[in-house]
Scaffold this motif. Structure first.
Motif, short mmCIF file in Angstrom:
data_model
loop_
_atom_site.label_atom_id
_atom_site.label_comp_id
_atom_site.label_asym_id
_atom_site.label_seq_id
_atom_site.Cartn_x
_atom_site.Cartn_y
_atom_site.Cartn_z
N LYS A 157 -12.98 -46.93 -2.41
CA LYS A 157 -11.76 -46.95 -3.20
C LYS A 157 -11.86 -48.10 -4.20
N ASN A 158 -11.10 -48.01 -5.28
CA ASN A 158 -11.12 -49.07 -6.29
C ASN A 158 -10.94 -50.45 -5.66
N ASN A 159 -11.76 -51.40 -6.11
CA ASN A 159 -11.70 -52.80 -5.69
C ASN A 159 -12.07 -53.03 -4.23
N SER A 170 -14.36 -50.66 -10.08
CA SER A 170 -13.16 -49.88 -10.33
C SER A 170 -13.46 -48.85 -11.40
N ASN A 171 -12.74 -47.72 -11.36
CA ASN A 171 -12.92 -46.73 -12.41
C ASN A 171 -11.97 -46.96 -13.58
N GLU A 172 -11.22 -48.08 -13.53
CA GLU A 172 -10.37 -48.44 -14.66
C GLU A 172 -11.26 -48.88 -15.83
#
Length: 329
Positions: free
Chosen positions: A37-39, A51-53
């Protein structure tokens, strides 16, 4: 073209299966677990959270787009002093910019792609984000939590070991980006002179160096005081530059919390620290006596109060100026 499409397709499939994630900061492809998951994991190269940001890079960022008004005002007052540029150039010519580089090559560790590669990657991220040529970066053993930029033609950035030991990877990126901001904002001539004036503030020491008459002139003309007053305000501009790189105001806030609270910061409530910053700013704006004492106390420091720096970043974000700049470039 067909091959590229196949590669892109296989990469998308791999991401969907949770096999790897490309770092939004440095572009490194990282293997991750299926439940990623992100982060929840860090990049193997720059050590920053994955992250995918998106991470914004500025194609043509002008310094006046983020310079703090207090910086601009103090710099204008500084430049109004007759003969200042000539005096500062003579000072640096006498002391020698090369002395700065020699000192750190001899007493510190130079960061390279092989030596402390994660710090080198962070420097590269800051420089590519702001659009600055990469300077040399050094780590110096020092118990003081600090970092600084020196030199003029060939600036160098120095991080104290205590700072790296205390901060997270994101916070370290913020500090490096802050220093790169000094280069982007073209602070280095005056900033180097200001730090030199701090070191030579004692005239008995200043007389020992070649060209001491120049030093005495600068001090007697009030240039030294004006330089240091400007240097404190220039830090506010570079906090903004740091935010443009980390792109999360809370990273700046947590960094300042650690500068204020030291190693005890792990036990400090961050939200309450932000409330403290807002309270400080409110009192500064509304109470003349608070403003008087804050200005008097801060005049003896090399940097603005950490709590003031937080309040200024919060104000820049909440006023919408940061968001507008992120959209514009």
């Amino acid at each position: 073209m067909a091959k590229k499409k196949d590669d892109a397709g296989s990469e998308s499939t791999a991401v969907a299966k949770g096999l790897f994630v490309r770092c939004r900061y440095c572009g490194q492809k990282n293997s991750v677990k299926a439940d990623y998951k992100n982060n929840s994991a860090n990049c193997g190269r720059c050590k920053l959270p994955l992250s995918n940001e998106p991470h914004k890079k500025f194609a043509d960022l002008g310094k006046h787009e983020y310079i703090h008004p207090a910086d601009s005002k103090a710099l204008a007052a500084l430049k109004a002093i007759p003969g200042i540029d000539t005096a500062l150039k003579k000072l640096l010519a006498v002391t020698g910019e090369s002395a700065i580089r020699v000192m750190f090559m001899a007493t510190a560790v130079k960061v390279t792609p092989k030596q402390c590669p994660d710090l080198h990657a962070k420097l590269q991220i800051a420089c590519t984000t702001l659009g600055v040529d990469m300077p040399d970066l050094f780590i110096q053993q020092n118990p003081m939590v600090n970092a600084f930029t020196g030199g003029v033609e060939k600036p160098v950035i120095v991080l104290h070991s205590a700072l790296i030991e205390r901060l997270s990877d994101e916070e370290t990126l913020a500090v490096i980006a802050h220093e790169v901001g000094h280069i982007h904002a073209e602070h280095v001539l005056y900033l180097t002179a200001a730090r030199l004036m701090e070191a030579l503030a004692n005239l008995s020491v200043a007389r020992l160096i070649p060209g001491s008459e120049i030093v005495k002139f600068i001090i007697s003309a009030g240039i030294g005081g004006a330089l240091l007053a400007w240097a404190r305000r220039a830090e506010l501009s570079c906090d903004r530059a740091a935010l443009l790189v980390v792109q999360d105001p809370h990273v700046i806030g947590r960094t300042m919390m650690k500068l204020a609270g030291g190693t005890f910061a792990s036990k400090i409530d961050y939200d309450l620290f932000l409330e403290q910053a807002r309270e400080f700013q409110k009192n500064y704006d509304e109470k003349k006596l608070d403003k008087f004492w804050a200005d008097i106390i801060n005049a003896g420091l090399s940097h603005p109060f950490p709590i003031w720096r937080v309040s200024e970043i919060l104000k820049w974000v909440e006023d919408g100026q940061y968001k507008d700049l992120m959209k514009k470039n």
